[in-house]
Design a protein around this motif. Structure first.
Motif, PDB file in Angstrom:
ATOM      1  N   CYS A 222       0.838  -1.210   0.000  1.00 46.53           N
ATOM      2  CA  CYS A 222       0.000   0.000   0.000  1.00 46.53           C
ATOM      3  C   CYS A 222       0.870   1.255   0.000  1.00 46.53           C
ATOM      4  CB  CYS A 222      -0.917  -0.031   1.211  1.00 46.53           C
ATOM      5  SG  CYS A 222      -1.995   1.396   1.375  1.00 46.53           S
ATOM      6  N   MET A 223       1.992   1.207   0.682  1.00 45.40           N
ATOM      7  CA  MET A 223       2.895   2.363   0.733  1.00 45.40           C
ATOM      8  C   MET A 223       3.640   2.543  -0.600  1.00 45.40           C
ATOM      9  SD  MET A 223       2.438   3.934   3.540  1.00 45.40           S
ATOM     10  CE  MET A 223       0.719   3.402   3.489  1.00 45.40           C
ATOM     11  N   ALA A 224       3.467   1.592  -1.518  1.00 41.23           N
ATOM     12  CA  ALA A 224       4.074   1.726  -2.844  1.00 41.23           C
ATOM     13  C   ALA A 224       3.037   2.027  -3.917  1.00 41.23           C
ATOM     14  CB  ALA A 224       4.820   0.442  -3.209  1.00 41.23           C
ATOM     15  N   LEU A 225       1.825   1.435  -3.769  1.00 36.63           N
ATOM     16  CA  LEU A 225       0.820   1.497  -4.840  1.00 36.63           C
ATOM     17  C   LEU A 225      -0.471   2.197  -4.435  1.00 36.63           C
ATOM     18  CD1 LEU A 225       1.224  -2.216  -6.011  1.00 36.63           C
ATOM     19  CD2 LEU A 225       2.154  -0.223  -7.167  1.00 36.63           C
ATOM     20  N   SER A 226      -0.561   2.652  -3.203  1.00 33.58           N
ATOM     21  CA  SER A 226      -1.719   3.390  -2.664  1.00 33.58           C
ATOM     22  C   SER A 226      -2.976   2.551  -2.452  1.00 33.58           C
ATOM     23  CB  SER A 226      -2.121   4.570  -3.546  1.00 33.58           C
ATOM     24  OG  SER A 226      -1.215   5.608  -3.397  1.00 33.58           O
ATOM     25  N   ARG A 227      -3.332   1.748  -3.459  1.00 31.70           N
ATOM     26  CA  ARG A 227      -4.581   0.988  -3.325  1.00 31.70           C
ATOM     27  C   ARG A 227      -4.309  -0.447  -3.737  1.00 31.70           C
ATOM     28  NH1 ARG A 227      -9.039   5.260  -5.873  1.00 31.70           N
ATOM     29  NH2 ARG A 227      -8.261   7.053  -4.701  1.00 31.70           N
ATOM     30  N   ILE A 256      -5.768   0.981   1.874  1.00 32.94           N
ATOM     31  CA  ILE A 256      -5.975   2.208   1.095  1.00 32.94           C
ATOM     32  C   ILE A 256      -5.187   3.348   1.730  1.00 32.94           C
ATOM     33  CG2 ILE A 256      -7.711   3.698   0.042  1.00 32.94           C
ATOM     34  CD1 ILE A 256      -9.829   1.621   0.727  1.00 32.94           C
ATOM     35  N   ALA A 257      -4.337   3.964   0.934  1.00 27.75           N
ATOM     36  CA  ALA A 257      -3.547   5.097   1.436  1.00 27.75           C
ATOM     37  C   ALA A 257      -4.315   6.403   1.247  1.00 27.75           C
ATOM     38  CB  ALA A 257      -2.219   5.161   0.695  1.00 27.75           C
TER      39      ALA A 257
ATOM     40  N   TRP B  43       4.050  10.366  -3.208  1.00 28.16           N
ATOM     41  CA  TRP B  43       5.406  10.388  -2.669  1.00 28.16           C
ATOM     42  C   TRP B  43       6.323  11.132  -3.646  1.00 28.16           C
ATOM     43  CZ3 TRP B  43       2.176   6.144  -2.155  1.00 28.16           C
ATOM     44  CH2 TRP B  43       1.921   5.726  -0.846  1.00 28.16           C
ATOM     45  N   ASP B  60       1.795   8.247  -6.804  1.00 31.03           N
ATOM     46  CA  ASP B  60       1.099   7.519  -5.731  1.00 31.03           C
ATOM     47  C   ASP B  60       1.033   6.020  -6.043  1.00 31.03           C
ATOM     48  OD1 ASP B  60      -0.826   7.338  -7.677  1.00 31.03           O
ATOM     49  OD2 ASP B  60      -2.412   8.339  -6.539  1.00 31.03           O
ATOM     50  N   GLY B  61       1.757   5.617  -7.070  1.00 27.14           N
ATOM     51  CA  GLY B  61       1.840   4.187  -7.373  1.00 27.14           C
ATOM     52  C   GLY B  61       0.659   3.639  -8.159  1.00 27.14           C
TER      53      GLY B  61
END
Lengths: 478, 478
Positions: A222-227, A256-257, B43, B60-61
């Motif tokens: 999630c911290m890489a792709l947001s969803r 979900i970011a 990011w 945001d990936g």
């Protein structure tokens, strides 16, 4: 032909030349090949032999509907339920009221038996109880109701995939083998290479387990792709043997970011389930209506239709845990309901409480927000009241909890503080904690029991009937 | 706001009122909200500060592309790669040649830092080697290339689902915990409840393992639904530590009833892969071209384009195992190639043989049919020659074997005969055998290593770079 035991006759000449798959019964129903010789493969579901004519109902499991074959009577004499056959004839419009088309032939050599059944073959045309069917796990999916459930299961997964794709999520595959325990101690399966008797020399270099939730790893993605979302097996070595627990079950998890309120999660979950239900409700020739038609009991048929209607058009309730306890306490003091476990703030909601709230009191799905901090894992975001965390459960009639989710504490100081208060070791989750000092963002997520969703939407009582090979304590038969 | 440590500023007022998700960057690219104030989260991927203006690339990936934000220089001063930010401004058409749109603002308060990074944060704007990135498994998916791989992985799964749905298959979920060993002894992970010290009293009442293939269970479902597929984790406790082996990997398996020739399976597999490749090749704004654009090395770019072209337009070879041995022997006697293992009929094809056949000799995918009976599992259908079985492997350049499949012996007498010859115990597979006396039909199936397919289509050398958290001997880091 290679395999040709006595009594078996294969005719695949057409196929052998093109190497294509032959038409399955669902394709024949959807686009009937009128006016040409058609060969159909399937299993006999019922036979009626009359003086001048015989009727064979066959199914290949690709469709809810059986295809009726009208053949010369001597062609059907040796047939019985369960036998596999190949029938060649012409597809015609049917005069029967329960089918649109039928396969008709007067050819005295039109029916080939592909594979017989033993006299002890347990499935008959009559209704078999789910309890009985669970005793024949390798055959039960041949029945009309249970095969409808498997097609329904496939359809629901497809609709979920459609929804998440539309919402810009990446479907991903976190590991099932893990060395960290997401939810706290207990209920884990431990794994080791079967050939490593030497216990000092572990295959992974340390103890390893089957995951109980992929959440921690999903947060990394999630911290890489947001969803991100996933649908994977999860495992719990629970001894409890109820009709809603399994040792191996499929869980849909999403993270979900860039959200900041637990209500964004509940709103999202409501939309997700509505997307699935909408497809069941609208497509009158699809899996939804097939599932309905596979129920002989009218009570279930009404229940399913009403449930889907209400999910789409009724209002879904949202209350807090504190409000839930207030309602439970008030109603039980008034004598309107008596519980085995007395509801009290700080205590978990018992299954009886959950089912009564959603099934009896609200008669609708209920999101319960903000549970006491102590009853929840370390990673949930604390609320300003200092006592509760920003989390939710979705409770639904009959089944109880089907989703649990929360905001995840993304502030490293607050997270470490919570870990310290709980005396937790952090050796195995340093990678997880370090996400909080690597461009941390406010985020949240949830996990949904896939089988529980299927039980709920399909009005199926026992979770063992919506998963092909259920696993639970002392139950790993085949 | 609940969490507001010093330096963190959240502004989610709009979201809190509607509870909707905010627009992600991929949505902004697809449908740019021109002429309205837009808030973007992501990011920082790069910063350039000039005298009067600063440029921030954020991702945001959700998209391959970064969104360029043009802001007052003092707004970018404290930013560096990896920091999470929220930027508010106006979406405009961009004059830059590498992007279609940009976010522009002159507001002196337009950039909010959501989460900082430590000075030791390892990712920079520069190129990082895959080897280095594997040492930071919790952060590596934030890079442009690896995040493209995850979106690609998701896309490939979606396209496979589309294909199987179109072909009337039911997606299903066989168990991962099993008490039978499909492929023969060895290489298994054993599982037990972690809290059961008492080894006499097993959780499932007997020894249980993680599955190495779901095939046997899938055959049960195939006998009910005709066409079934699954994509699940499979497990092998192999010590071999190569760039194409994992202890936990995802396998696509399918079983098809009413087929009688192994060439029906190879034809089907070719169509399946072409369906996926077609989507990569055609959609120039989609995952295929994004993956291509994420490679800095032009050699890989050309290789990928050429590979997809050839898969769609080239001819796929089909030979028998016997022909393969003949070619290998002849070419090595001629001195055209030297192998570590001498090719000989009856011996397995080694990885070096496979890779040379497909990569050097044919320079195309190769189906190899009809391997010696002794080298294959008990359930494969014997060929009339008495020496080989009706099976196939699909070999592809660089990767080697990505699919293995066969016709399954559906005649109970022949199957029992084979089991007797092999001195196999049948206690644990009686359910499987009894399918052959319950309306047995000719059928076959295959298993495809999902990660190997991804390596092949994406021209990725190491299998550890196409799965989020690779597991292998002594490797279960996070």
């Amino acid at each position: 032909m290679l395999i040709k035991p006595p009594g078996f006759v294969f005719q695949f000449k057409r196929l052998q030349s093109s190497y294509a798959l032959s038409k399955c019964i669902n394709e024949i129903f959807k686009d009937p090949p009128f006016k040409s010789q058609t060969t159909v493969n399937g299993w006999v579901k019922g036979v009626r032999v009359q003086k001048r004519i015989a009727f064979i109902d066959i199914s290949d499991g690709t469709s809810f509907q059986n295809l009726m074959c009208v053949v010369p009577p001597d062609q059907a004499k040796e047939l019985r339920t369960g036998v596999s056959v190949q029938v060649t004839g012409e597809i015609k419009e049917s005069n029967g009221k329960s089918q649109s088309i039928e396969l008709k032939t007067t050819d005295p050599d039109s029916v080939k038996v592909l594979g017989p059944v033993l006299d002890s073959y347990p499935l008959q045309k009559k209704f078999h109880s789910p309890q009985f069917l669970r005793t024949i796990p390798h055959l039960r999916w041949k029945t009309q109701f249970l095969s409808s459930i498997l097609r329904f299961r496939s359809h629901v997964e497809m609709k979920l995939m459609e929804f998440f794709t539309q919402e810009q999520f990446t479907r991903t595959h976190p590991p099932l083998i893990t060395s960290s325990d997401c939810e706290g101690a207990g209920e884990l399966f431990k794994i080791e290479s079967a050939s490593r008797a030497d216990i000092e020399n572990k295959f992974f270099g340390k103890d390893s387990y089957l995951t109980v939730s992929t959440q921690l790893h999903l947060e990394v993605l999630c911290m890489a792709l947001s969803r991100v979302w996933t649908l994977t097996p999860c495992f719990r070595a629970e001894e409890s043997d109820t009709h809603r627990h399994l040792s191996e079950f499929w869980m849909l998890e999403a993270e979900i970011a860039f959200i900041s309120d637990v209500r964004q999660l509940t709103t999202f979950c409501e939309r997700m389930i509505k997307h699935v239900v909408n497809s069941l409700h609208q497509d009158l020739e699809g899996q939804g209506s097939n599932l309905i038609n596979s129920r002989r009991d009218q009570e279930f048929v009404h229940k399913m239709i009403e449930r889907w209607d209400q999910l789409l058009n009724g209002k879904w309730k949202t209350i807090t845990y504190t409000e839930a306890i207030d309602i439970l306490s008030a109603e039980s003091s008034k004598g309107n309901i008596s519980f085995q476990f007395k509801p009290a703030w700080g205590e978990p909601l018992q299954s009886e409480h959950e089912k009564w709230l959603t099934g009896e009191y609200f008669k609708s799905p209920v999101f319960v927000l903000n549970y006491p901090k102590e009853s929840k894992p370390f990673y949930m975001t604390r609320n300003p009241d200092g006592k509760t965390v920003a989390c939710f459960d979705l409770l639904v009639p009959d089944v109880g909890e089907i989703i649990g989710g929360s905001m995840r504490e993304h502030n490293i100081d607050l997270l470490l503080d919570e870990i310290k208060q709980r005396n937790m070791k952090t050796d195995d989750i340093e990678w997880y904690l370090s996400l909080r000092s690597s461009g941390s963002v406010s985020h949240g997520g949830f996990g949904m029991g896939f089988e529980r969703l299927l039980c709920y939407l399909g009005c199926v009582e026992n979770i063992r009937d919506v998963i092909p090979f259920p696993r639970s304590s002392r139950d790993c038969v085949c």
